[in-house]
Scaffold this active site. Structure first.
Site, PDB file in Angstrom:
ATOM      1  N   CYS A 403     -50.805 -17.246  -4.449  1.00  7.20           N
ATOM      2  CA  CYS A 403     -49.714 -18.001  -5.067  1.00  7.20           C
ATOM      3  C   CYS A 403     -49.269 -19.163  -4.170  1.00  7.20           C
ATOM      4  CB  CYS A 403     -48.572 -17.070  -5.448  1.00  7.20           C
ATOM      5  SG  CYS A 403     -47.645 -17.736  -6.835  1.00  7.20           S
ATOM      6  N   HIS A 532     -51.257 -13.210  -8.649  1.00  8.14           N
ATOM      7  CA  HIS A 532     -51.174 -12.189  -7.592  1.00  8.14           C
ATOM      8  C   HIS A 532     -52.177 -11.062  -7.863  1.00  8.14           C
ATOM      9  CE1 HIS A 532     -47.512 -13.688  -5.594  1.00  8.14           C
ATOM     10  NE2 HIS A 532     -47.196 -14.138  -6.802  1.00  8.14           N
ATOM     11  N   GLU A 534     -53.102  -8.835  -6.015  1.00  3.19           N
ATOM     12  CA  GLU A 534     -52.688  -7.583  -5.362  1.00  3.19           C
ATOM     13  C   GLU A 534     -51.990  -6.622  -6.327  1.00  3.19           C
ATOM     14  OE1 GLU A 534     -51.490 -10.608  -4.726  1.00  3.19           O
ATOM     15  OE2 GLU A 534     -49.361 -10.640  -4.232  1.00  3.19           O
TER      16      GLU A 534
HETATM   17  N1  GLN Z   1     -42.794 -20.873  -4.723  1.00  3.28           N
HETATM   18  C1  GLN Z   1     -43.991 -21.010  -5.486  1.00  3.28           C
HETATM   19  C2  GLN Z   1     -43.707 -21.218  -6.966  1.00  3.28           C
HETATM   20  O1  GLN Z   1     -42.656 -20.857  -7.428  1.00  3.28           O
HETATM   21  C3  GLN Z   1     -44.917 -19.833  -5.284  1.00  3.28           C
HETATM   22  C4  GLN Z   1     -44.367 -18.539  -5.768  1.00  3.28           C
HETATM   23  C5  GLN Z   1     -45.091 -17.345  -5.231  1.00  3.28           C
HETATM   24  O2  GLN Z   1     -45.743 -17.435  -4.185  1.00  3.28           O
HETATM   25  N2  GLN Z   1     -44.998 -16.211  -5.886  1.00  3.28           N
HETATM   26  O3  GLN Z   1     -44.518 -21.713  -7.682  1.00  3.28           O
END
Ligand code: GLN
Length: 556
Positions: A403, A532, A534
């Site tokens: 992410c 994600h 994970e």
């Molecule tokens: N801050 C970033 C976004 O909102 C990544 C979010 C995250 O890593 N879950 O897009």
């Protein structure tokens, strides 16, 4: 086992077909591993042929876990539905090898919101709406809906917090009401702590006795006590707890500390927990199939070759302590992949803010076999992460960006390979001349209005995987579904420029035209995912991307 076969087996074996409910409550203190105890019992009952589901009750007023700081509350886990919830939901999914629906999670905020909205729509037909019984009734309604949605024979309900706290009184009240309605179908399990104070060197039962009394004060009697402690409970302690807490002696179960959470079900079985629980619920215990799980635990406990993995983050300092809870699914996904490859992970926390200091020793990153930059928000520690990613890319250290870790990988590439010195995400610099990561227009409106709770791109989205890419070789599939939690996206306007400089985008969401994965081909392993992975890794089914990452780390 198929749901149908399970159902047939279950009907054959029990006298009635009524669903069974097990409430798991905590005593003495939080952080006992109540979630692991609940997941473990769930797995044991499932492996005896029952359809099982697990519900988590979080007594907070927050409507979901999305607005809670991970350092204080641990990771925010995301379901397929997009609901942001407690990390225990992740444990349930990992132990049961099931994706759970939204109805399996509730908070006080959610419960009250529903009751208030119903009241506003005349749903109570002019009656006075009262905390008791209307709030517990809503809780019971949700528990029963979860049971039916999951077609569960046995529903476990973990009540967050500990007995005696003001916050969870209404949930204990719901348990009491359910027990009154169906005494033989509702069970109470107290997971409590037995300290061994160093100045005494003896295990003390008194705090648990108090917890049990407090539970009695809510009109509930524990059927089982799970005694969490450093060491196993001896017969003296067990019999003392049985007599003083009014529990059958064979229903006091030992839960000593263990090196692996996945071992807990096996430890429970030493005290025949599942058999005794089924017996108490008048369900037959039948045969048990734990072979694959046992193999996994035995294998992961063996001494094996180590891989040294660094996690560059910022959510692990709590006062004087380092806590990994904010990244729990990442850690578990690493463990699953390592077990599959027969290696032991040695995980180290690297504080990204330290990389921003003048004398930062970034070259030390080369000591690692692989590095992960997991999810995150805001500007703190970002330049440190970018510095680390530059070294990782240049020194060809296996890299997995999750992410924010993917977005930062793109920013670093844009800055140092493409030459856009000001490349950034508008999350950190809204006025950057090169917003390679940016918000979509709908999200911009949401942010402007400050409606931040539950409004990110959340939950399962499909992703097409391009052929002839490393990602495709790992997935061995052309279409996948992965869980998201972010507001910002790769800016399509920069796609060609980035591709011409050597970046590959092997993952694409066809419905929204969004770039979901990034790869650097001229590197042993450099993958970033907007989602994600994970969240979908399971002990016996490690995630392909984590498997690939660990394999690359082993080759280093
Ligand atoms: N801050 C970033 C976004 O909102 C990544 C979010 C995250 O890593 N879950 O897009």
């Amino acid at each position: 086992m198929s749901k149908e076969r399970n159902k047939r087996r279950q009907t054959r074996r029990s006298k009635t077909n009524s669903p069974k409910y097990i409430f798991v409550v905590g005593g003495v203190m939080s952080g006992l591993g109540k979630g692991i105890a609940t997941s473990s019992l769930g797995l044991l009952l499932q492996q005896r042929g029952y359809t099982v589901t697990i519900i988590k009750i979080d007594p907070y007023v927050n409507v979901d876990a999305g607005t809670m700081n991970p350092v204080e509350h641990g990771e925010v886990f995301v379901l397929d539905s997009g609901l942001e919830c407690d990390q225990d939901m992740g444990n349930y999914e990992r132990f049961l090898n099931q994706s759970l629906p939204s109805i399996n999670y509730m908070t006080t905020g959610m419960v009250y919101q529903t009751v208030i909205e119903r009241e506003r729509q005349m749903g109570y037909k002019g009656q006075c709406v009262q905390v008791v019984p209307d709030i517990p009734n809503e809780v019971i309604g949700r528990i029963k809906r979860a049971q039916s949605e999951n077609e569960a024979r046995i529903t476990l309900i973990e009540v967050g917090g500990t007995v005696g706290e003001y916050e969870n009184l209404l949930y204990l009240e719901a348990a009491r009401m359910m027990r009154l309605e169906a005494p033989t179908d509702t069970m109470i399990m107290l997971t409590s702590y037995l300290p061994v104070p160093s100045m005494l060197g003896e295990m003390k039962t008194k705090p648990t006795q108090h917890a049990s009394r407090t539970l009695n004060g809510s009109g509930l009697q524990a059927d089982f006590i799970i005694g969490r402690s450093e060491k196993p409970l001896d017969e003296v302690r067990k019999s003392k707890l049985a007599t003083l807490c009014n529990v059958q002696p064979d229903r006091v179960v030992s839960a000593p500390d263990s090196s692996s959470i996945y071992e807990v079900p096996l430890i429970f079985e030493e005290d025949k927990l599942s058999e005794r629980v089924l017996n108490a619920l008048s369900l037959s215990s039948g045969s048990q199939d734990l072979a694959a799980w046992k193999r996994y635990v035995t294998n992961s406990k063996k001494d094996k070759q180590q891989v040294r993995l660094g996690i560059v983050g910022k959510y692990f300092n709590s006062g004087d302590y380092t806590v990994g809870d904010s990244y729990i699914s990442v850690i578990e996904a690493i463990k699953h992949a390592c077990a599959r490859h027969n290696v032991t992970p040695q995980i180290e926390w690297l504080n990204s803010e330290e990389f921003e200091e003048e004398d930062a020793t970034l070259m030390d990153l080369q000591m690692y076999d692989g590095i992960i930059v997991p999810g995150g928000f805001g500007s703190r520690g970002i330049e440190g992460k970018l510095k680390a990613i530059q070294i990782i890319r240049e020194q060809k250290i296996p890299y997995l960006g999750l992410c924010y870790g993917m977005q930062l990988g793109i920013i670093e590439f844009a800055r140092h390979v493409v030459g856009m010195a000001n490349a950034h995400t508008t999350e950190v610099n809204p006025r950057t001349s090169d917003p390679v990561i940016d918000v979509m227009p709908e999200q911009e409106q949401i942010v402007k209005k400050g409606q931040l709770g539950g409004t990110m791109r959340l939950g399962a989205y499909s992703c097409d995987i391009a052929s002839r890419t490393l990602t495709r070789r790992l997935y061995q599939q052309a279409h996948v579904s992965e869980r998201h939690r972010h507001r910002y996206e790769v800016n399509n306007a920069y796609r060609t420029q980035l591709e011409e400089a050597g970046l590959v985008f092997p993952g694409h969401n066809p419905d929204w035209d969004l770039l979901e994965i990034v790869e650097i081909p001229d590197h042993p392993f450099f993958i970033g995912t907007q989602f994600h992975p994970e969240f979908l890794s399971r002990p016996l089914k490690p995630h392909p991307i984590f498997k690939g990452f660990v394999r690359a780390a082993m080759n280093r």
